[in-house]
Enzyme design. Structure first.
Site, PDB file in Angstrom:
ATOM      1  N   GLU A 173       0.888  -1.686  -0.193  1.00 24.54           N
ATOM      2  CA  GLU A 173      -0.123  -0.273  -0.335  1.00 24.54           C
ATOM      3  C   GLU A 173       1.095   1.302  -0.443  1.00 24.54           C
ATOM      4  OE1 GLU A 173      -2.654  -0.863  -0.960  1.00 24.54           O
ATOM      5  OE2 GLU A 173      -4.169  -1.063  -0.088  1.00 24.54           O
ATOM      6  N   THR A 179      -6.238   7.998  -4.932  1.00 20.60           N
ATOM      7  CA  THR A 179      -6.465   8.534  -3.198  1.00 20.60           C
ATOM      8  C   THR A 179      -6.057   9.396  -2.779  1.00 20.60           C
ATOM      9  OG1 THR A 179      -6.709   5.758  -3.776  1.00 20.60           O
ATOM     10  CG2 THR A 179      -5.271   7.473  -1.558  1.00 20.60           C
TER      11      THR A 179
END
Lengths: 322, 322
Positions: A141, A193
């Site tokens: 991530e 994001t």
């Protein structure tokens, strides 16, 4: 923190494994950054093969232009970290067939990271705990978004619904997977994001925060008490959704229409642009899908929809061989 | 909202009832304004007698100088509201022996309000629901603090731990009463609820709010899963406690010492000045009490302590007669 090196004998290990690495819905409306839920569809298909040298190789079987340098790849980076804690000359070749579209908001990068660590751990005889796997997978991530977060990783590895009470130190609480149906629509627009994070205010009103923690408390109680109506009433986000939903055309219309069609509730999946809705039965979940389709047909934005259920198992080993 | 009038025949009713109205701990550290917990001690003793005229009378059997005008009394105001929804010429005489010191932070005003409505409802043949009773009793909190809040009222009426997910509309979720021991210290200093509220900032950092809702989610999960260690880890307040604890001399020393003595955790009870701590067994709860006593002996502030358990029943009817 120091971790103990794991000693293994490569000769005893299985050589190849295939896993399904499913999509996930982070945040669950009122649980920004701390809740996530695992889906039964869509999922990536990943094969991991044991190598006899300290090396990670990435092979992509899909059309996405993702980095194949392991240090820059969301499946590769976690395995580099895992190898650091193994006292043996081994490596992994990872073949990824990505079926979860990157940037969809249903945990595409997390699926690669979680799938890789679960598959590799299977080959190693499951020497690492689920918590170790989350710790490794968060490096994926970090590659993908710049931030170590676990709200997609944890449900992808544990299955069901997970609460990440704390990242440092890691504290993951597995919550039961209710037998709800989940309808997801992915409008084919790009919401990065990092943009979705920047748009948020750094300060929030205390009175809004109180509403939010009342709702997350209600949601967790509803999941544990199997009280669908309470889950529905608690799926309310007064802090993130009002800001982020502006980035998703049709959001308000989808949400209103889906609730009128009988959905318990829902909202933005992760940082979007996908929207998810929970229903107590399949017929409602399909009506909800029709509402979603109609909105995006009308607006003229391409979309994918999924009608699925909550995945209690997380990443699943499909086949393994010596 | 409109409520239906209740029709009753006064001739069929019991004439007098005695109840114990217990203390409560609001907020439960990470659940500011939404969580509360009912205690087995201390409690007020209240007698309510049925009158044959539309009138409320307050008789005080303790030395506290609380208002006896029913509209200004925390037990009287709720019954005025209750009478508005009863189609009969009746009234109540309330005799209060207050054993929970006003201003202690363990729900003294809520006990009067909750005790009055539960007692009156018992005389009326339990025609009102618990939710109705909370609605009436909040008028007592409004008299006491200027604000209708339910985080002491609800646990006092329902027992156990309660989540007030929403006040408008009222949404109360009963959570189980874990078999923990509770140690409470009331340092005899004055912290007015209104001051304790004014000291809070109107805005909080999003990152702190995220920690807080991770903790309340962990606390609710811990209570429902009967996971004492998780309850302990979740009893952390990064928003309210750092500000309010400044008003309570000895707070940091009490908290540190109690956790070293084995308490799961704890913090300010309501808006203070009382401090509560949870323990899994009585021996630890008593050691925790010793820590608290030592701190206030050293500082030279008078105090009361209680070692008790969580009250699963709330206000209890002790005796009734015709």
């Amino acid at each position: 923190m120091e971790f103990e090196m794991k000693h293994i004998d490569p000769a005893t290990l299985q050589k190849q494994v295939t896993v399904h690495a499913p999509g996930t819905v982070a945040n669950l409306v009122c649980g920004f950054d701390v809740l996530g839920m695992c889906l039964n569809a869509p999922y990536d298909i990943m094969e991991v093969r044991l190598l006899d040298e300290k090396k990670i190789t990435i092979i992509s079987k899909d059309g996405y232009q993702l980095p194949t340098d392991p240090a820059q790849n969301t499946a590769g980076a976690p395995l580099i970290e895992m190898l650091e804690e193994i006292d043996a000359i081994i490596g992994f070749e990872i073949t990824i067939e990505k079926l979860i579209k990157p940037g969809s908001g249903i945990g595409s990068s997390a699926a690669s990271a979680a799938g890789a660590v679960v598959a590799a751990n299977h080959l190693l005889g499951n020497i690492f705990t689920n918590e170790d796997l989350v710790r490794f997978a968060m490096f994926g991530e970090k590659v993908a978004t710049g931030v170590k977060h676990a709200d997609n990783i944890a449900p992808c590895i544990y299955g069901g619904v997970t609460l990440i009470r704390s990242i440092f130190p890691l504290d993951i609480i597995a919550l039961p997977a209710p037998d709800f149906f989940v309808t997801v629509v992915h409008p084919q627009i790009e919401v990065r994001t990092s943009d979705a994070r920047q748009i948020l205010r750094k300060e929030v009103l205390l009175k809004d925060a109180i509403k939010q923690w009342g709702n997350i408390a209600g949601l967790v109680a509803g999941l544990l008490k199997k009280d669908a109506a309470l889950v529905g009433r608690s799926l309310e986000d007064v802090i993130i959704e009002p800001v982020r939903s502006i980035l998703i055309p049709g959001f308000d219309e989808v949400k209103k229409g889906c609730k009128e069609a009988g959905a318990l509730g829902g909202g933005i999946s992760g940082s979007g642009p996908s929207i998810f809705m929970l229903s107590t039965n399949e017929a409602t979940a399909k009506e909800v899908e029709t509402v979603m389709k109609n909105v995006y047909e009308k607006i003229g934005i391409s979309y994918h929809t999924y009608v699925t259920t909550i995945n209690a198992a997380g990443v699943q080993v499909i086949a393994a061989s010596c």
